[in-house]
Every structure is written in structure tokens, then in C-alpha cells.
Write an enzyme that holds these catalytic residues in place. Sequence first.
Site, PDB file in Angstrom:
ATOM      1  N   GLY A 111      32.995  13.198 -28.318  1.00 52.21           N
ATOM      2  CA  GLY A 111      33.706  12.734 -27.123  1.00 52.21           C
ATOM      3  C   GLY A 111      33.479  13.647 -25.924  1.00 52.21           C
TER       4      GLY A 111
ATOM      5  N   GLU B  89      30.317  12.503 -24.446  1.00 52.91           N
ATOM      6  CA  GLU B  89      30.591  11.186 -23.862  1.00 52.91           C
ATOM      7  C   GLU B  89      31.378  11.315 -22.559  1.00 52.91           C
ATOM      8  OE1 GLU B  89      32.256  10.002 -27.671  1.00 52.91           O
ATOM      9  OE2 GLU B  89      30.901   8.295 -27.704  1.00 52.91           O
TER      10      GLU B  89
ATOM     11  N   ALA C 186      36.567  14.481 -29.637  1.00 56.76           N
ATOM     12  CA  ALA C 186      37.931  13.997 -29.883  1.00 56.76           C
ATOM     13  C   ALA C 186      38.603  14.984 -30.836  1.00 56.76           C
ATOM     14  CB  ALA C 186      37.862  12.615 -30.517  1.00 56.76           C
TER      15      ALA C 186
ATOM     16  N   GLU D 278      29.345  12.821 -34.673  1.00 59.28           N
ATOM     17  CA  GLU D 278      30.328  11.992 -35.391  1.00 59.28           C
ATOM     18  C   GLU D 278      29.835  11.571 -36.770  1.00 59.28           C
ATOM     19  OE1 GLU D 278      29.399  11.557 -32.231  1.00 59.28           O
ATOM     20  OE2 GLU D 278      31.138  11.151 -30.962  1.00 59.28           O
TER      21      GLU D 278
HETATM   22  N1  CAA Z   1      38.935  18.681 -33.004  1.00 57.23           N
HETATM   23  C1  CAA Z   1      39.923  19.496 -33.362  1.00 57.23           C
HETATM   24  N2  CAA Z   1      39.776  20.839 -33.475  1.00 57.23           N
HETATM   25  C2  CAA Z   1      38.566  21.350 -33.199  1.00 57.23           C
HETATM   26  C3  CAA Z   1      37.484  20.542 -32.816  1.00 57.23           C
HETATM   27  C4  CAA Z   1      37.708  19.136 -32.714  1.00 57.23           C
HETATM   28  N3  CAA Z   1      36.747  18.288 -32.307  1.00 57.23           N
HETATM   29  N4  CAA Z   1      36.401  21.333 -32.639  1.00 57.23           N
HETATM   30  C5  CAA Z   1      36.813  22.588 -32.882  1.00 57.23           C
HETATM   31  N5  CAA Z   1      38.104  22.605 -33.228  1.00 57.23           N
HETATM   32  C6  CAA Z   1      38.940  23.750 -33.578  1.00 57.23           C
HETATM   33  C7  CAA Z   1      38.621  24.261 -34.966  1.00 57.23           C
HETATM   34  O1  CAA Z   1      39.293  23.507 -35.951  1.00 57.23           O
HETATM   35  C8  CAA Z   1      39.101  25.673 -34.857  1.00 57.23           C
HETATM   36  O2  CAA Z   1      40.511  25.688 -34.971  1.00 57.23           O
HETATM   37  P1  CAA Z   1      41.242  26.723 -35.963  1.00 57.23           P
HETATM   38  O3  CAA Z   1      40.915  28.090 -35.363  1.00 57.23           O
HETATM   39  O4  CAA Z   1      42.669  26.349 -35.858  1.00 57.23           O
HETATM   40  O5  CAA Z   1      40.625  26.527 -37.302  1.00 57.23           O
HETATM   41  C9  CAA Z   1      38.759  26.065 -33.420  1.00 57.23           C
HETATM   42  O6  CAA Z   1      38.621  24.846 -32.714  1.00 57.23           O
HETATM   43  C10 CAA Z   1      37.442  26.822 -33.295  1.00 57.23           C
HETATM   44  O7  CAA Z   1      36.436  26.057 -33.929  1.00 57.23           O
HETATM   45  P2  CAA Z   1      35.390  26.686 -34.983  1.00 57.23           P
HETATM   46  O8  CAA Z   1      36.037  27.774 -35.754  1.00 57.23           O
HETATM   47  O9  CAA Z   1      34.797  25.548 -35.761  1.00 57.23           O
HETATM   48  O10 CAA Z   1      34.338  27.335 -33.952  1.00 57.23           O
HETATM   49  P3  CAA Z   1      32.793  27.583 -34.223  1.00 57.23           P
HETATM   50  O11 CAA Z   1      32.323  28.402 -33.061  1.00 57.23           O
HETATM   51  O12 CAA Z   1      32.554  28.113 -35.577  1.00 57.23           O
HETATM   52  O13 CAA Z   1      32.087  26.141 -34.170  1.00 57.23           O
HETATM   53  C11 CAA Z   1      31.720  23.922 -33.248  1.00 57.23           C
HETATM   54  C12 CAA Z   1      32.080  25.404 -32.947  1.00 57.23           C
HETATM   55  C13 CAA Z   1      30.264  23.837 -33.683  1.00 57.23           C
HETATM   56  C14 CAA Z   1      31.865  23.177 -31.908  1.00 57.23           C
HETATM   57  C15 CAA Z   1      32.648  23.358 -34.329  1.00 57.23           C
HETATM   58  O14 CAA Z   1      33.984  23.643 -33.971  1.00 57.23           O
HETATM   59  C16 CAA Z   1      32.540  21.874 -34.513  1.00 57.23           C
HETATM   60  O15 CAA Z   1      31.603  21.403 -35.145  1.00 57.23           O
HETATM   61  N6  CAA Z   1      33.521  21.097 -33.979  1.00 57.23           N
HETATM   62  C17 CAA Z   1      33.589  19.672 -34.212  1.00 57.23           C
HETATM   63  C18 CAA Z   1      32.585  18.920 -33.346  1.00 57.23           C
HETATM   64  C19 CAA Z   1      32.658  17.430 -33.640  1.00 57.23           C
HETATM   65  O16 CAA Z   1      32.428  16.982 -34.741  1.00 57.23           O
HETATM   66  N7  CAA Z   1      32.972  16.628 -32.598  1.00 57.23           N
HETATM   67  C20 CAA Z   1      33.091  15.180 -32.718  1.00 57.23           C
HETATM   68  C21 CAA Z   1      34.529  14.787 -32.845  1.00 57.23           C
HETATM   69  S1  CAA Z   1      34.736  13.064 -33.173  1.00 57.23           S
HETATM   70  C22 CAA Z   1      34.581  12.273 -31.685  1.00 57.23           C
HETATM   71  O17 CAA Z   1      34.436  12.893 -30.644  1.00 57.23           O
HETATM   72  C23 CAA Z   1      34.664  10.774 -31.719  1.00 57.23           C
HETATM   73  C24 CAA Z   1      34.460  10.069 -30.419  1.00 57.23           C
HETATM   74  O18 CAA Z   1      33.413   9.507 -30.158  1.00 57.23           O
HETATM   75  C25 CAA Z   1      35.500   9.978 -29.444  1.00 57.23           C
END
Ligand code: CAA
Length: 335
Positions: A186, A189, A143, A209
Site C-alpha cells: 500500500g 500504491e 497496509a 503482498e
Molecule cells: N504492517 C504492520 N506492521 C508493520 C508493517 C506493516 N505493513 N511493516 C512493518 N511493520 C512493523 C513490524 O511488525 C515491526 O513492529 P514490531 O517492532 O512491533 O515487531 C516494525 O514495523 C519494524 O519492522 P521490521 O522489524 O520488520 O523492520 P525490518 O527493517 O527488519 O524490515 C520491512 C522492514 C522489510 C519493510 C519489513 O517490515 C516488511 O517486510 N514489512 C511488511 C511489508 C509488506 O508486506 N507490505 C505489504 C502489506 S499488505 C498491503 O499493503 C495490501 C494493500 O495492497 C493495501
Amino acid sequence: MIRISFDNSCFEISLVNHHLLPAPGFQRFADTKVKLKLVQSMANIARLLTKRAQDQFPNVVYPLQVITRLNSSSNKSWEFIKTEVTGEKKNVAVITLNRPKALNALCNGLMKELSTALKAYGKDANISAIVLTGSEKAFAAGADIKEMAPNTYSQCIQGNFLNDWTEVARTQKPIIAAVNGYALGGGCELAMMCDIIYAGDKAKFGQPEIALGTIPGVGGTQRLTRVVGRSKAMEMCLTGNMINAQEAEKVGLVSKVIPPDQLLVEAVKLGEKIGTHSNLIVQLCKEAVNTAFETTLEEGLKYERRFNHATFSTIDCKEGVKAFIEKRPAKFINE
Ligand code: CAA
């Protein structure tokens, strides 16, 4: 050609190839809301025209085809996804999540577009299977964390947060997730809402999450547990640790691991193979398999038996059996 004016924009739809284009001298769509309203308005107009045509010429079926192609040919106007119809028989739809800078984070706009596309392909009689994919780096990183940051409990309840996500699981046609890169939160999922998951060999799955101080909200604690078992699901959800494609295959989360550059080709081939069968029977079979997740074994077996009996009332079953006996390929008509 139908021309429509809307919110200072003017668009034309061709009734020959059903392409939607800005009318000469006008710019592209202002934003997604306008686009969606436009597509809906045009579908309504087409429906109206169809109704009139059917009243006057009851035996003509072409206008109905106009509607279905209209619904599914609105590709050019998407902001967060790309859509394409492919395969030798042009019966496999490919939906590509397309927010590369945010690793396909699933913002509201993206999920709305995805639902719209799925509904349209669901109604399109020419489509036998749908492939859902992302980029090489990310299927979807979950998400949109930035979008959900201001959420409050009361807003989540009153706005029914995440309710829009369920269209994937509701789609009656088979959906194949082709996962390269990250499928997190998500994103994992979303892949699990699909019917079959193929993974590129660098794919990573996880429910991180917990590290954000929240928990999965669209199946991470439920579908994952049913698929990989309690211990593995618990480990993934409580630690946020990712598993790689090979482990995901070992625990039954994905059905095949493929080199990343071959992933989409193989997923489309799978869709084409499914598309050689009767769409009607495929739909019944999908429903029967999914019932295994919803009910007891006894109830599920009863359901399966009744579906099996029902297939014998279809033209396609008669044709399939006859074709086997006559040693020729079956010609299914989805009836
Ligand atoms: N939401 C919004 N933006 C996101 C994102 C997310 N889930 N995942 C990545 N991005 C964005 C980052 O903020 C970044 O943007 P900026 O360049 O503007 O800063 C861009 O994508 C690239 O990301 P990273 O620089 O972090 O890339 P990386 O290669 O270093 O790491 C990653 C990749 C491990 C996937 C890392 O981005 C990450 O951990 N992302 C979050 C994953 C996460 O926690 N997902 C769960 C979300 S909550 C959910 O999904 C609830 C549900 O059940 C519905």
C-alpha cells in the site's frame, strides 16, 4: 476566540491565528475520533458564523478565509500524521506520515487523517501543491498487516475495505510523493496515487503482498502496470521483489532520485515552482494528464483540445500571454 466543550474536553480556537488548543485546565484530545469530531464541529460552527456574517455584510470575505485556514490548521491534533505549510509564499503543504515504530504502516486511523488533511488542503485557496512524505527509513511499509489480519471476505465486502484510500487520487491539487526508504505494498500504491514521485537514493519500491497470500488492493496491479509496463509489473507483483530508486527512475516510476537529506527540500521546491503558475490552469493540466490513463488516445486528445480551448476563457491565460509580450512576470489570480 471560540470555546467548545466536547466529550469532557474543552478547546479554544483563535480566530486570529486559527490555532486549536486545549482550554486552560483541560487535557489534550482523548483519541482520534474525538479530535475529528471536534474539528468537524468547529468547521460547522465557523460555516454557520460565515453564513450569518455574509447575510449581514455581503461584501466582507474574511470569514471564508477563517474556514479554510481552520480546516487546514488542525495540525496539532493529528495522531498518525504531521502537517505543515511551508515555502517562501507559504503555499506548499507538507503531510508527513508519522508512525515510525510501525514503519508508517497504513492503519485505518492514518488513512482517515490523511484523507481529512487532503480534503482541507484541497479547499484551502492558499495552497498550490501538497508534498506527501514519510521517515528516512520508510515512506510506508504498506497496509497495516496486524490490523488487517482478522479480515474476512464478508467483512471486506460489507465494510468496503480499502475504499477510504482513494482520497489521494481524487485530490485536484498536485501531490508530490517524497519517498525515502521503503514504499511497499500500500505504500508503493500510495506513492503511485500521487502525481509526481521524487525518491531518496536509498528508496525501495515493491508489491510484496504475494508473500502474505494476498494481492495488491489499491493500484499495485493497475497503476504500476500502466507506469512500468506489463513485464516489470508482473515480475514485481508475482515475486514480491523490491526495486531500488535507480531502477525505479529507469522504468519511469519516479521522476528524480535525490540524496535523502535533500529530498524534502527538492520536493517543496518543486511544489513552489508549480505554485508560481495559475492554480486553476494547473488543475486543468493535471486532469488532462490523468485522462491519458483513463481513455483511448483519440478520446484523450479530444479532451485535451477542449481543455486547451477552455483556458482561453480564463483571466489567467490572458494575463500569462500579456505578461510574456510585455516581458514581465505574470500575476495570476486563479480565475
Ligand atoms: N504492517 C504492520 N506492521 C508493520 C508493517 C506493516 N505493513 N511493516 C512493518 N511493520 C512493523 C513490524 O511488525 C515491526 O513492529 P514490531 O517492532 O512491533 O515487531 C516494525 O514495523 C519494524 O519492522 P521490521 O522489524 O520488520 O523492520 P525490518 O527493517 O527488519 O524490515 C520491512 C522492514 C522489510 C519493510 C519489513 O517490515 C516488511 O517486510 N514489512 C511488511 C511489508 C509488506 O508486506 N507490505 C505489504 C502489506 S499488505 C498491503 O499493503 C495490501 C494493500 O495492497 C493495501
